[in-house]
Design a protein around this motif. Sequence first.
Motif, PDB file in Angstrom:
ATOM      1  N   ASP A 108       2.236 -13.371  -0.023  1.00 13.70           N
ATOM      2  CA  ASP A 108       1.071 -12.583   0.460  1.00 13.70           C
ATOM      3  C   ASP A 108       1.368 -11.879   1.765  1.00 13.70           C
ATOM      4  O   ASP A 108       0.975 -10.737   1.992  1.00 13.70           O
ATOM      5  CB  ASP A 108      -0.145 -13.511   0.683  1.00 13.70           C
ATOM      6  CG  ASP A 108      -0.739 -13.925  -0.650  1.00 13.70           C
ATOM      7  OD1 ASP A 108      -0.414 -13.229  -1.659  1.00 13.70           O
ATOM      8  OD2 ASP A 108      -1.508 -14.884  -0.670  1.00 13.70           O
ATOM      9  N   GLU A 109       2.094 -12.657   2.627  1.00 11.58           N
ATOM     10  CA  GLU A 109       2.444 -12.063   3.932  1.00 11.58           C
ATOM     11  C   GLU A 109       3.344 -10.849   3.729  1.00 11.58           C
ATOM     12  O   GLU A 109       3.194  -9.813   4.373  1.00 11.58           O
ATOM     13  CB  GLU A 109       3.157 -13.104   4.795  1.00 11.58           C
ATOM     14  CG  GLU A 109       2.191 -14.042   5.476  1.00 11.58           C
ATOM     15  CD  GLU A 109       2.913 -15.134   6.245  1.00 11.58           C
ATOM     16  OE1 GLU A 109       2.473 -15.393   7.362  1.00 11.58           O
ATOM     17  OE2 GLU A 109       3.899 -15.671   5.731  1.00 11.58           O
ATOM     18  N   TYR A 110       4.315 -10.957   2.782  1.00 11.20           N
ATOM     19  CA  TYR A 110       5.181  -9.810   2.455  1.00 11.20           C
ATOM     20  C   TYR A 110       4.361  -8.618   1.965  1.00 11.20           C
ATOM     21  O   TYR A 110       4.538  -7.485   2.394  1.00 11.20           O
ATOM     22  CB  TYR A 110       6.212 -10.183   1.368  1.00 11.20           C
ATOM     23  CG  TYR A 110       7.438 -10.874   1.901  1.00 11.20           C
ATOM     24  CD1 TYR A 110       8.248 -10.208   2.828  1.00 11.20           C
ATOM     25  CD2 TYR A 110       7.800 -12.163   1.474  1.00 11.20           C
ATOM     26  CE1 TYR A 110       9.388 -10.864   3.312  1.00 11.20           C
ATOM     27  CE2 TYR A 110       8.932 -12.793   1.968  1.00 11.20           C
ATOM     28  CZ  TYR A 110       9.714 -12.127   2.882  1.00 11.20           C
ATOM     29  OH  TYR A 110      10.811 -12.742   3.362  1.00 11.20           O
ATOM     30  N   ALA A 111       3.482  -8.942   1.038  1.00 15.97           N
ATOM     31  CA  ALA A 111       2.654  -7.905   0.421  1.00 15.97           C
ATOM     32  C   ALA A 111       1.830  -7.159   1.475  1.00 15.97           C
ATOM     33  O   ALA A 111       1.731  -5.921   1.457  1.00 15.97           O
ATOM     34  CB  ALA A 111       1.726  -8.523  -0.611  1.00 15.97           C
ATOM     35  N   MET A 112       1.299  -7.911   2.428  1.00 19.90           N
ATOM     36  CA  MET A 112       0.467  -7.301   3.488  1.00 19.90           C
ATOM     37  C   MET A 112       1.312  -6.361   4.355  1.00 19.90           C
ATOM     38  O   MET A 112       0.908  -5.253   4.673  1.00 19.90           O
ATOM     39  CB  MET A 112      -0.139  -8.409   4.353  1.00 19.90           C
ATOM     40  CG  MET A 112      -1.294  -7.923   5.192  1.00 19.90           C
ATOM     41  SD  MET A 112      -1.930  -9.263   6.189  1.00 19.90           S
ATOM     42  CE  MET A 112      -0.613  -9.501   7.324  1.00 19.90           C
ATOM     43  N   ASP A 113       2.537  -6.872   4.672  1.00 21.30           N
ATOM     44  CA  ASP A 113       3.419  -6.039   5.496  1.00 21.30           C
ATOM     45  C   ASP A 113       3.845  -4.773   4.765  1.00 21.30           C
ATOM     46  O   ASP A 113       3.925  -3.701   5.339  1.00 21.30           O
ATOM     47  CB  ASP A 113       4.653  -6.819   5.907  1.00 21.30           C
ATOM     48  CG  ASP A 113       4.406  -7.574   7.195  1.00 21.30           C
ATOM     49  OD1 ASP A 113       3.226  -7.576   7.620  1.00 21.30           O
ATOM     50  OD2 ASP A 113       5.357  -8.104   7.779  1.00 21.30           O
ATOM     51  N   ILE A 114       4.117  -4.933   3.466  1.00 17.45           N
ATOM     52  CA  ILE A 114       4.512  -3.764   2.662  1.00 17.45           C
ATOM     53  C   ILE A 114       3.390  -2.727   2.638  1.00 17.45           C
ATOM     54  O   ILE A 114       3.627  -1.520   2.779  1.00 17.45           O
ATOM     55  CB  ILE A 114       4.911  -4.201   1.226  1.00 17.45           C
ATOM     56  CG1 ILE A 114       6.273  -4.908   1.301  1.00 17.45           C
ATOM     57  CG2 ILE A 114       5.020  -2.996   0.274  1.00 17.45           C
ATOM     58  CD1 ILE A 114       6.614  -5.710   0.081  1.00 17.45           C
ATOM     59  N   ASP A 115       2.178  -3.216   2.537  1.00 18.79           N
ATOM     60  CA  ASP A 115       1.020  -2.289   2.560  1.00 18.79           C
ATOM     61  C   ASP A 115       0.998  -1.471   3.861  1.00 18.79           C
ATOM     62  O   ASP A 115       0.775  -0.255   3.850  1.00 18.79           O
ATOM     63  CB  ASP A 115      -0.293  -3.084   2.423  1.00 18.79           C
ATOM     64  CG  ASP A 115      -0.524  -3.543   0.977  1.00 18.79           C
ATOM     65  OD1 ASP A 115       0.207  -2.975   0.104  1.00 18.79           O
ATOM     66  OD2 ASP A 115      -1.382  -4.378   0.759  1.00 18.79           O
ATOM     67  N   VAL A 116       1.235  -2.193   4.959  1.00 18.31           N
ATOM     68  CA  VAL A 116       1.210  -1.520   6.281  1.00 18.31           C
ATOM     69  C   VAL A 116       2.299  -0.448   6.344  1.00 18.31           C
ATOM     70  O   VAL A 116       2.061   0.682   6.790  1.00 18.31           O
ATOM     71  CB  VAL A 116       1.406  -2.559   7.418  1.00 18.31           C
ATOM     72  CG1 VAL A 116       1.620  -1.876   8.756  1.00 18.31           C
ATOM     73  CG2 VAL A 116       0.212  -3.483   7.493  1.00 18.31           C
ATOM     74  N   LEU A 117       3.488  -0.836   5.824  1.00 19.74           N
ATOM     75  CA  LEU A 117       4.614   0.112   5.866  1.00 19.74           C
ATOM     76  C   LEU A 117       4.319   1.343   4.998  1.00 19.74           C
ATOM     77  O   LEU A 117       4.574   2.469   5.399  1.00 19.74           O
ATOM     78  CB  LEU A 117       5.903  -0.568   5.374  1.00 19.74           C
ATOM     79  CG  LEU A 117       6.497  -1.589   6.332  1.00 19.74           C
ATOM     80  CD1 LEU A 117       7.630  -2.340   5.640  1.00 19.74           C
ATOM     81  CD2 LEU A 117       7.000  -0.940   7.597  1.00 19.74           C
ATOM     82  N   GLY A 121       3.800   5.562   5.735  1.00 17.84           N
ATOM     83  CA  GLY A 121       4.564   6.660   5.138  1.00 17.84           C
ATOM     84  C   GLY A 121       5.973   6.283   4.738  1.00 17.84           C
ATOM     85  O   GLY A 121       6.783   7.141   4.404  1.00 17.84           O
ATOM     86  N   VAL A 122       6.299   4.989   4.762  1.00 15.02           N
ATOM     87  CA  VAL A 122       7.659   4.566   4.382  1.00 15.02           C
ATOM     88  C   VAL A 122       7.725   4.503   2.854  1.00 15.02           C
ATOM     89  O   VAL A 122       6.813   3.989   2.207  1.00 15.02           O
ATOM     90  CB  VAL A 122       7.989   3.186   4.988  1.00 15.02           C
ATOM     91  CG1 VAL A 122       9.404   2.765   4.634  1.00 15.02           C
ATOM     92  CG2 VAL A 122       7.805   3.234   6.491  1.00 15.02           C
ATOM     93  N   THR A 123       8.784   5.068   2.303  1.00 12.85           N
ATOM     94  CA  THR A 123       8.854   5.136   0.830  1.00 12.85           C
ATOM     95  C   THR A 123       9.285   3.784   0.246  1.00 12.85           C
ATOM     96  O   THR A 123       9.842   2.933   0.968  1.00 12.85           O
ATOM     97  CB  THR A 123       9.864   6.213   0.403  1.00 12.85           C
ATOM     98  OG1 THR A 123      11.128   5.848   0.919  1.00 12.85           O
ATOM     99  CG2 THR A 123       9.466   7.592   0.888  1.00 12.85           C
ATOM    100  N   ASN A 124       9.079   3.688  -1.040  1.00 16.60           N
ATOM    101  CA  ASN A 124       9.426   2.446  -1.743  1.00 16.60           C
ATOM    102  C   ASN A 124      10.923   2.153  -1.663  1.00 16.60           C
ATOM    103  O   ASN A 124      11.329   1.017  -1.446  1.00 16.60           O
ATOM    104  CB  ASN A 124       9.030   2.546  -3.216  1.00 16.60           C
ATOM    105  CG  ASN A 124       7.525   2.388  -3.398  1.00 16.60           C
ATOM    106  OD1 ASN A 124       6.861   1.815  -2.528  1.00 16.60           O
ATOM    107  ND2 ASN A 124       6.997   2.880  -4.490  1.00 16.60           N
ATOM    108  N   ASP A 125      11.716   3.243  -1.843  1.00 15.24           N
ATOM    109  CA  ASP A 125      13.180   3.078  -1.816  1.00 15.24           C
ATOM    110  C   ASP A 125      13.630   2.505  -0.493  1.00 15.24           C
ATOM    111  O   ASP A 125      14.501   1.629  -0.437  1.00 15.24           O
ATOM    112  CB  ASP A 125      13.858   4.435  -2.038  1.00 15.24           C
ATOM    113  CG  ASP A 125      13.616   4.908  -3.467  1.00 15.24           C
ATOM    114  OD1 ASP A 125      13.354   4.039  -4.336  1.00 15.24           O
ATOM    115  OD2 ASP A 125      13.689   6.137  -3.684  1.00 15.24           O
TER     116      ASP A 125
END
Lengths: 138, 202
Positions: A108-117, A121-125
């Motif tokens: 969940d913590e990863y997921a939250m950080d990924i959302d912020v990134l 504007g940071v791309t998935n790649d």
Amino acid sequence: MNNSELKENSGGFNMPPIFFDHFEEDIMHKIREEDQPKKSKKVIRATWITIGVSIAASLLIGLFFIAGQENSNSLQEFSELDWDQYAGFEESWILQELSETEVLETEDEYAMDIDVLMYAGVTNDEIFEAFEELPIEE
Amino acid sequence: MKFDFLIKPFCKLVIKVQNKNLQDKSSSEISKLIQEPQTKEVGFRYIVSQYKERLYWLIRRMVIHHVDAEDVMQNTFIKIWQNLEKFRGDADLYTWLYRIAVNESLAFLNKKKKQQFNLNDYGDVLSEQLESDSFFDGSEAQKLLQKAILTLPDQQRLVFNMRYFEEMKYQDMARILDRSEGALKANYHHAVKKVEDFCKQY
């Protein structure tokens, strides 16, 4: 010397012998000349005024155009630089952030950080690339 | 073809008759001529031919140098042409023309004085011009008289020239200069006195 002698020969003055020979013609010529230049002078003055105004206007337009172009160039340069910096900052920040952050413990913590990134504007790649280098503790 | 030799003398005769007719014209007749656009130039040419010499000498005695007199003459006749419509037949043509010539001469002298920035008395400048003028060949006495006249103020010089050289009547002078006869007499009297005093010194 008596008065009549003093008055002789127009009091001592004389003039060129042919002075009055064509005097009427000369005067008429002068009068015609005098009438004509007045018109042409006006025309010349009007032409010069028109030319002057045109030159001044084109100079002003040119100056405005050059000034406008310089402004847009600097604005463009500024914005390009800004975006580059911004992008550069984002990239380094992401990498730094990802490498230095404490190990995330839950998904969940990863997921939250990924959302912020992603929001930033940071791309998935880029995120995947960054994650490949990170040790994930389970 | 036989009578070709008669044409030239006949033309000369016609011109002579025309000139005679023009010479006899009065102020009112000239006025009629110059009021009509078709005959304006004929009337003006008549004025020029009749009055050019008299006006020249009036102007010349005022401005001294022939070249300047030529300029003022041209300006005078241009003014006359431009104001022909204003001439009223009831006034004397000669008076009207003289007045224009006087005004032009005085205006020319004033302009010259301004150009000199009043550093010198303009009479001295005119006196120097008289010395160098190739169109002055008077005797020493005539030169002295002219130099004496040049010491007078312009208005007084004008009165002196009109009275002494042209022997003009005070009545006519009064009309031309728009001044009283008494004033002109006094002016001339003062001028004569000054000229005499100047000449006595030499």
